[in-house]
Write a protein that holds these residues in place. Structure first.
Motif, short mmCIF file in Angstrom:
data_model
loop_
_atom_site.label_atom_id
_atom_site.label_comp_id
_atom_site.label_asym_id
_atom_site.label_seq_id
_atom_site.Cartn_x
_atom_site.Cartn_y
_atom_site.Cartn_z
N CYS A 143 -3.13 6.82 -1.28
CA CYS A 143 -4.54 6.71 -1.07
C CYS A 143 -5.21 8.36 -0.18
O CYS A 143 -5.12 9.30 0.12
N THR A 199 -6.74 5.52 -7.56
CA THR A 199 -5.41 5.57 -7.12
C THR A 199 -4.50 4.85 -7.83
O THR A 199 -3.31 5.44 -7.47
N CYS A 236 -11.39 6.67 0.14
CA CYS A 236 -12.39 6.55 -0.20
C CYS A 236 -13.07 4.99 0.19
O CYS A 236 -14.17 4.93 0.60
N ALA A 290 -3.11 3.19 -5.31
CA ALA A 290 -2.83 2.93 -4.16
C ALA A 290 -2.36 1.59 -3.93
O ALA A 290 -1.25 1.71 -3.24
N LEU A 291 -3.09 0.72 -3.95
CA LEU A 291 -2.77 -0.70 -3.75
C LEU A 291 -2.02 -1.24 -5.09
O LEU A 291 -2.64 -0.78 -6.13
N LEU A 296 1.09 -1.11 0.50
CA LEU A 296 -0.28 0.08 -0.09
C LEU A 296 0.64 1.13 -0.30
O LEU A 296 1.83 0.66 1.10
N CYS A 341 -9.15 0.43 -6.59
CA CYS A 341 -8.61 1.52 -5.85
C CYS A 341 -8.65 2.39 -6.71
O CYS A 341 -7.91 2.01 -8.37
S1 SF4 Z 1 -9.28 1.96 -2.73
FE1 SF4 Z 1 -7.24 2.88 -3.09
S2 SF4 Z 1 -8.32 4.83 -2.42
FE2 SF4 Z 1 -9.47 4.02 -1.39
S3 SF4 Z 1 -9.16 4.26 0.74
FE3 SF4 Z 1 -8.45 2.02 -0.19
S4 SF4 Z 1 -6.20 2.88 -0.97
FE4 SF4 Z 1 -7.01 4.19 -0.39
#
Ligand code: SF4
Ligand code: SF4
Lengths: 403, 96
Positions: B20, B62, B23, B64-65, B15, B60
């Motif tokens: 992040c 963005t 969301c 981020a994962l 992560l 996700c």
């Molecule tokens: S889906 Fe992505 S942006 Fe949304 S909370 Fe999880 S890691 Fe963060």
């Protein structure tokens, strides 16, 4: 112009336009009355359903059609009948699983209005049945994706329950004309294949992640689309593991025939080069060892999974194999016509097989990571191969050694 | 799933907290409760419980994962060793 007819069953009629008139024309009262005249043979069956069309077959789970702006949509039953149950039983036993599907497209449950929720599922008949059964008494739309007859979880992994198929299906069925809202409720396990934010971008429908299990849909819908934590988690309970056992075994059919043929042949090798009585006498033991290996790897390990020591499935398989393998190995312990060495040979055979089959069960569980499976395979496959080779050497060798 | 645990220290999930936006979608789609939302950021709370299904990374917005997703299926992995990942398919005769 009507679109060319593609599907072979009544559920694919969304795009035929002059439906209303057609349906009216075909109402049963327009038929000539059936006369009760004596005729040869047993009495005739019921007349054709007014919804039948040439070239289509009406699916038994369809109970009429519902007029919509995009044409008639099949309304489906929420009660499973004997045929559905037999079908379920059949695929659970591992037969016909590759072709147990319904036509993809839009279906109606109850009497859905333009505000009714849209649920999405796979076109594996078993998934479809689970969902419609859980919707009893409700009004909803059911959008069935073409996952090639595979369940949501596996299809999402393969990508057939995916963003592209969902977007295509939404556009193709004209869903936007049928419902006024722009929300799709998807089973949570479809998230591996469907990216909600991309669906929204590509067809304007928002993806709402529903519960993992169809049985929780009712609770989910009545709690304003909120899932409790428990509904968001996969489980792998005793009964969930038990239903997988028959499939695990029937999948072995083909390999089993070859394995047994080779083992029976090897059992006949001995001081007389090859002897049929030996095939019979020793072959039975080898077959018993294989049976125990299958029982250990495909029944004991899956069913007793949490209680067998070890994290790696291959290791669990070794324990189960060592336990069950002692039975065929010990049968002839006091029989002077059979060498002591055949016991260890059989035990190794059962254990190697059990370990390998247990390792293969990782693919059917909802918690094993591919990195983990690969790691355990690298570690245990050499062990399994070593045990199998040793088993065969000892087995052939033991025929030459008398007590 | 607390009663059934698989091998530890193998998972490829990562992560990037900076990306992040909180969301919370990943916490909704994960079937094992690996992620939770704290202070408007996702957090990995049960790394070894992850089965690398890829649902979180796939959803996700963005990126981020990150996770190397796949099917934890032995016959698929054997095929991928022999023929390479691209030419392998899971369950030709129906593992799932
Ligand atoms: S889906 Fe992505 S942006 Fe949304 S909370 Fe999880 S890691 Fe963060
Ligand atoms: S890969 Fe799957 S199991 Fe792992 S954290 Fe993401 S959603 Fe959860």
């Amino acid at each position: 112009m009507n679109k060319p007819v593609k599907q072979n069953c009544g559920c694919g009629l969304e795009n035929t336009q002059p439906s209303h008139n057609l349906l009216r024309e075909m109402l049963p009262m327009d038929r000539p009355p059936v006369k009760d005249e004596p005729c040869c043979g047993p009495p005739p069956g019921p007349p054709s359903d007014p919804n039948e069309r040439p070239g289509y077959r009406l699916c038994s789970f369809v109970q009429g059609f519902m007029p919509t702006p995009v044409g008639p949509v099949p309304r489906i039953k929420t009660l499973l009948d004997t045929r559905d149950k037999l079908g379920t039983w059949n695929v659970r036993m591992g037969f016909g699983r590759n072709d147990y599907k319904v036509a993809p497209g839009l279906y109606a449950v109850g009497d859905p209005a333009a505000e009714a929720p849209v649920l999405v599922t796979a076109n594996y008949k078993l998934s479809f049945d689970h969902v419609r059964e859980s919707l009893a008494g409700m009004d909803a739309w059911l959008l069935v994706l073409d996952t090639h007859g595979i369940n949501v979880w596996c299809a999402a992994g393969k990508g057939t329950f995916g963003t592209a198929e969902l977007v295509q299906r939404v556009l193709k069925t004209g869903l936007a004309q049928v419902v006024r809202h722009r929300r799709l409720i998807l089973p949570q396990l479809g998230a591996t294949g469907v990216a909600g934010h991309r669906v929204k971008k590509e067809c304007g429908f928002e993806v709402i992640w529903g519960p993992v299990k169809a049985a929780d849909i009712r609770a989910f819908l009545s709690s304003d689309h909120r899932s409790e934590v428990a509904m968001r988690r996969v489980t792998f309970t005793f009964s969930e593991r038990l239903v997988l056992v028959p499939v695990e075994i029937t999948l072995l059919r083909k390999h089993l025939v070859y394995t047994l043929a080779v083992l029976l042949f090897l059992s006949g090798i001995g001081p007389h080069i090859f002897s049929w009585p030996a095939v019979w006498q020793r072959g039975v033991l080898a077959v018993a060892a294989v049976a125990m290996g299958i029982a250990a790897g495909c029944i004991v390990v899956p069913v007793l999974l949490p209680w067998i020591p070890g994290r790696a499935f291959a290791l669990k398989g070794i324990f189960a194999g060592l336990f069950l393998g002692t039975f065929p190995a010990a049968v002839h312990w006091n029989d002077s016509s059979i060498s002591y060495w055949s016991g260890p040979a059989l035990l190794l055979l059962t254990t190697a097989l059990s370990s390998y089959l247990a390792m293969n069960f990782t693919g059917s569980t909802p918690f094993t990571s591919p990195s983990g499976v690969e790691k355990e395979m690298r570690r245990y496959m050499p062990v399994q191969a070593g045990m199998a080779v040793m088993a065969l050497f000892l087995w052939i060798g033991s025929a030459f050694l008398m007590k | 799933m607390k009663s059934l645990r698989y091998l530890e220290n193998v998972v490829t999930l990562a992560l990037d907290e900076d990306k992040c936006v909180g969301c919370g979608i990943c916490t909704q789609v994960c079937p094992h409760g690996v992620l939770v939302l704290r202070n408007r950021k996702a957090q990995i709370v049960d790394l070894h419980g992850c089965m690398e299904c890829g649902a979180c990374a796939n959803n996700c917005p963005t990126s981020a994962l990150a996770v190397t997703p796949g099917v934890g299926c032995a016959s698929y992995i054997i095929q991928s060793w022999i023929k390479g990942k691209e030419n392998s398919s899971c369950g030709s005769q129906g593992c799932c």
